[in-house]
Each structure stands twice: as structure tokens, then as C-alpha cells.
Scaffold this motif. Structure first.
Motif, PDB file in Angstrom:
ATOM      1  N   ARG A  98     -18.476 -25.631  -3.144  1.00  0.00           N
ATOM      2  CA  ARG A  98     -18.980 -26.998  -3.303  1.00  0.00           C
ATOM      3  C   ARG A  98     -18.050 -27.829  -4.174  1.00  0.00           C
ATOM      4  O   ARG A  98     -18.506 -28.677  -4.954  1.00  0.00           O
ATOM      5  N   ASP A 154     -21.897 -33.078   1.613  1.00  0.00           N
ATOM      6  CA  ASP A 154     -22.573 -34.002   0.699  1.00  0.00           C
ATOM      7  C   ASP A 154     -22.788 -33.325  -0.664  1.00  0.00           C
ATOM      8  O   ASP A 154     -23.030 -32.122  -0.751  1.00  0.00           O
ATOM      9  N   ASN A 155     -22.675 -34.123  -1.723  1.00  0.00           N
ATOM     10  CA  ASN A 155     -22.841 -33.666  -3.107  1.00  0.00           C
ATOM     11  C   ASN A 155     -21.753 -32.674  -3.548  1.00  0.00           C
ATOM     12  O   ASN A 155     -21.965 -31.886  -4.467  1.00  0.00           O
ATOM     13  N   PHE A 190     -18.062 -37.319  -7.477  1.00  0.00           N
ATOM     14  CA  PHE A 190     -18.946 -36.692  -6.490  1.00  0.00           C
ATOM     15  C   PHE A 190     -18.822 -37.420  -5.158  1.00  0.00           C
ATOM     16  O   PHE A 190     -18.677 -38.642  -5.118  1.00  0.00           O
ATOM     17  N   ARG A 213     -20.960 -38.272  -2.211  1.00  0.00           N
ATOM     18  CA  ARG A 213     -22.365 -38.299  -1.872  1.00  0.00           C
ATOM     19  C   ARG A 213     -22.642 -39.462  -0.932  1.00  0.00           C
ATOM     20  O   ARG A 213     -22.125 -40.570  -1.125  1.00  0.00           O
ATOM     21  N   ASP A 214     -23.472 -39.206   0.065  1.00  0.00           N
ATOM     22  CA  ASP A 214     -23.827 -40.239   1.036  1.00  0.00           C
ATOM     23  C   ASP A 214     -22.591 -40.863   1.665  1.00  0.00           C
ATOM     24  O   ASP A 214     -22.480 -42.079   1.826  1.00  0.00           O
ATOM     25  N   PRO A 224     -25.355 -36.349  -9.168  1.00  0.00           N
ATOM     26  CA  PRO A 224     -26.596 -36.339  -8.374  1.00  0.00           C
ATOM     27  C   PRO A 224     -27.803 -36.085  -9.275  1.00  0.00           C
ATOM     28  O   PRO A 224     -27.723 -35.418 -10.284  1.00  0.00           O
TER      29      PRO A 224
END
Length: 431
Positions: free
Chosen positions: A355, A401-402, A413, A415-416, A424
Motif C-alpha cells: 500500500r 485508493d488510499n 496520499f 485517494r479518490d 484518510p
């Protein structure tokens, strides 16, 4: 103690941070941003000192750090620049990075080279004013100064180099013709380090170098040869001393040929230097007969005989050295050119675990000057990455994502389908 190779750590000064400040003056209701720039970090500069002939001092001190720049102040005050650190080194010092790249080859007295460059001072918030940001609360962190381990290798600068087997009389000769006082004893490898002497009684003064005795296989590391043979590279001529003592039980002609082969194996250029061949210790009984056979085997007019202890033939030899030096004036010193480090352009996405990814490339320089922890500075950096096309690159890399996005020491990050400096919410709850 003679030291001719050592590694040291150099750290240039960091640039000072830029300031976030606003004018607060009477009768000036809308003063605007007034944060000053940080000062430049000091460089680490090597300078050649002709009074040095060893790197011994660097065995005692291995870390050298220049002064960092001061942060900017209010009212556009510029932070003070850090002072450069001047490090004295002997002539003939070659400086390389850990990977072998040449940084500088310092030869002449007073010559200088920047070994580690100080960081640029960060910009104050006055530089970030735009039509949409009239009161920016953003400033840059000072750029880190260059740092790392470097290797210093000393190549002695001498006009004349003395070569020969151990105990051939090199140290005795240099002690007679100069003020040098090397250790002299009747056993091999008495000389463990090179000695330099200045000969001033035969025309213009010249420097003579006595290197530890060579043996067969010296070019490949046998004895002390490969460690010190490089000190002969920049000499103008060589004086090859051969022991004529019959008590050694050695063949003088064979000794001469072995040393010549070692010089050739180490460096053809070294072996081709103008050379005077000298038979030594002619004051020892029985040497005259050995010397005559030696001369006949080579060439009668090309071999000199001396007895350094009694002074026999020394003056004649030195005048011949003087004439040979005059016939071979100093050539431009061959030096290794510094390697220019290519500037890094562009960036790439490198996976780091399940991640997390890391951005590697020129964006790291901007990240190093971002004031992490300052939300305004972090958001400004995110906008810079968007303009550079980082978001599109992350999409092409199919980053989930994230996912954590590391740039230098900074953490962002993805994200989206966009970049953000905000963590987050689920990660915040876990803290």
C-alpha cells in the motif's frame, strides 16, 4: 607517519529556511507578506597547501562540516550565509566519491575545488504572491547541503624518483644530497614510506623522492610496491639504483631487469621515463669487479657508480641528474578530470510494499525544500505535483485508493483518484 590514502565524511551546510511573515507597521493596514529568504549553506572547499606532504591529519579528523545558513527574518531580511569550510590538502591529492568518480585532482599550490556544495536558502513567502494568493503562508525549507564519504589519494609531486630493490642505497643517497633524514639500516624494507628531499646544491633546486624498495611481483601487490609505485607517476626522471655488493649473492643484471619489468607491468608510461642507472656501494670490497661486469652487460656509458657513504661519484651523478632535468622540462601535469554528475530530469513511480509507492526523480529536490508539517506548504507541493503530471502517472500505474505516496521524507496520499496531503479518516481513528 606517512599516510597517502584516507576516507573522510564531508557535509556542506544546509540552506536556511525561508520565513513566513507579514508587515505589521503603523499606518500600513495592508502590509502584505514580508518573509525573508534563508541564507546559503557553506561549501566544503579543498585548497592545496604546498607545506603538506601527507594525509596524516585526516586520520585524526574524519568528519568535516560547513556552517549552515541562517533562516530568513521579518521585513524581508535575508538570513546570513553559512561560512565555507576550507580544508588544506597536500599537492597531488586526488579526491573521488565512493563509486570511484573523480571530484577533483589538486596539483598546484593554492588550487581549490568545491568538494561538497552548500544548499540554497529557502524562499520566503514574498516569492509566493500571485493574483489568487495575495497573502501566502508558504515558505521553502532550506536545501540540504551535499554530504557523503570521499576518498583522498595522494600522488607525491617530485622531479626525480629513486627506484630499486630494498637496501639498494636509496635512503642513504637522499640523506646525502638533501636535508631528508630517512631511517637507514642494513636490512630489507627499512624504508616503509616514501621520503621527499629538496636538492639545492646543483643548479635550480629539485625534489627527489625515495619510495620503499621494490621486489619481483611488486606491480601485483608483492612487498610494498603497488602501494607506492603510483608516487612515481608524476616524476620527470627516474634514478635506478642497483646494489653492487657481492655479499648479497644476487645477480645485479637480473635485479636491474626485474625492476624494469615491474615498472613496465605497472605502467608503460612510467617505464618509459628517462632513467639513470646507478651502481651503489662501490666502497665495499669486491664491488668494483661486479660493477664492471654490470656496466659491460648494459652499456658502459649509461651506468654510473657511486658510494653515497663516502661521497664517491655523488656530485657527478647529481650534475647529470640536473642536466637530464633541464633536457626534460616539466610537462603539463596529467590529471584525472572530474566527472560531471548528470542532472536528474523527470520522475518515476516505484512500488514500496502493498500500500505504498515512492516518487523518484527531480521531484525529490522540491520535496527536500518543503516545510513538512505546514499544511499550506504541503498543499502547495501537492499543486506542484499535479502540474508535473504525477496524478496521471499514478493512474497509469494503477495505484490503489488510499495508497501512501512517499516523496523524499514527505508522505502524501492517493485517494479518490487524486493526490492529497490529508490522511484518510480511518487512519486518523486508529491513532
Amino acid at each position: 607517519m606517512f599516510v597517502d590514502e584516507v576516507s573522510i565524511f564531508v557535509q556542506a551546510g544546509n540552506g536556511g529556511n525561508g520565513s513566513v511573515a507579514f508587515r505589521r507597521e503603523k499606518y500600513v493596514p495592508n502590509g502584505g507578506p514580508a518573509g525573508g529568504d534563508g541564507g546559503r549553506g557553506g561549501d566544503v572547499i579543498f585548497v592545496v597547501d604546498p607545506g603538506l606532504n601527507t594525509l596524516m591529519d585526516f586520520r585524526q579528523q574524519r568528519h568535516f562540516r560547513a556552517q549552515s545558513g541562517e533562516p530568513g527574518g521579518n521585513n524581508r531580511r535575508h538570513g546570513s550565509d553559512g561560512e565555507d569550510l576550507l580544508v588544506k590538502v597536500p599537492p597531488g591529492t586526488l579526491v573521488t566519491r565512493e563509486n570511484g568518480e573523480v571530484i577533483a585532482d589538486l596539483v598546484h599550490a593554492g588550487e581549490t575545488a568545491v568538494i561538497a556544495q552548500g544548499g540554497r536558502g529557502g524562499k520566503g513567502n514574498t516569492h509566493f504572491v500571485s493574483s489568487t494568493h495575495r497573502a501566502p503562508k508558504v515558505a521553502e525549507r532550506g536545501q540540504p547541503g551535499e554530504a557523503g564519504w570521499v576518498t583522498m589519494e595522494l600522488n607525491l609531486l617530485a622531479d626525480v624518483g629513486l627506484v630499486g630493490f630494498p637496501n639498494a642505497g636509496k635512503s642513504t643517497l637522499i640523506s646525502v644530497v638533501s636535508a631528508a633524514r630517512p631511517k637507514i639500516a642494513d636490512y630489507p624494507f627499512t624504508t616503509l614510506v616514501p621520503n621527499l628531499g629538496v636538492v639545492a646544491d646543483y643548479g635550480d633546486a629539485f625534489v627527489i623522492a625515495d619510495v620503499p624498495g621494490l621486489i619481483e611481483g611488486a606491480h601485483a601487490g608483492a612487498g610494498l610496491g603497488d602501494t607506492f609505485l603510483r608516487h612515481l607517476r608524476r616524476t620527470r626522471i627516474l634514478v635506478h639504483l642497483v646494489d653492487m655488493s657481492p655479499e648479497t649473492g644476487r645477480d645485479a643484471v637480473e635485479d636491474y631487469r626485474i625492476i624494469q619489468q615491474e615498472l613496465l607491468a605497472f605502467s608503460p608510461d612510467l617505464a618509459s621515463k628517462p632513467t639513470l642507472v646507478v651502481g651503489t656501494k662501490l666502497d665495499v670490497p669486491g664491488c668494483e669487479a661486479v660493477f664492471e661486469r654490470f656496466r659491460e652487460a648494459l652499456a658502459p656509458d649509461a651506468v654510473f657508480g657511486i658510494a653515497a657513504v663516502t661521497g664517491l661519484g655523488v656530485s657527478e651523478l647529481m650534475w647529470r641528474v640536473r642536466r637530464l632535468l633541464d633536457a626534460n622540462p616539466p610537462a603539463p601535469v596529467e590529471r584525472r578530470e572530474p566527472v560531471e554528475r548528470p542532472s536528474v530530469r523527470g520522475f518515476r513511480v516505484v512500488p514500496e510494499g502493498d500500500r505504498a509507492v515512492r516518487l523518484v526523480g527531480d521531484v525529490e529536490h522540491r520535496a527536500a525544500m518543503t516545510l513538512w508539517g505546514n499544511p499550506n506548504a504541503e498543499n502547495y507541493f501537492v499543486e506542484y505535483l499535479r502540474r508535473r503530471g504525477v496524478v496521471q502517472a499514478l493512474r497509469r500505474a494503477r495505484v490503489a485508493d488510499n495508497t501512501e505516496v512517499w516523496v523524499g521524507e514527505g508522505l502524501l496520499f492517493f485517494r479518490d483518484d487524486d493526490l492529497t496531503a490529508e490522511e484518510p479518516e480511518d487512519s486518523l481513528k486508529g491513532k
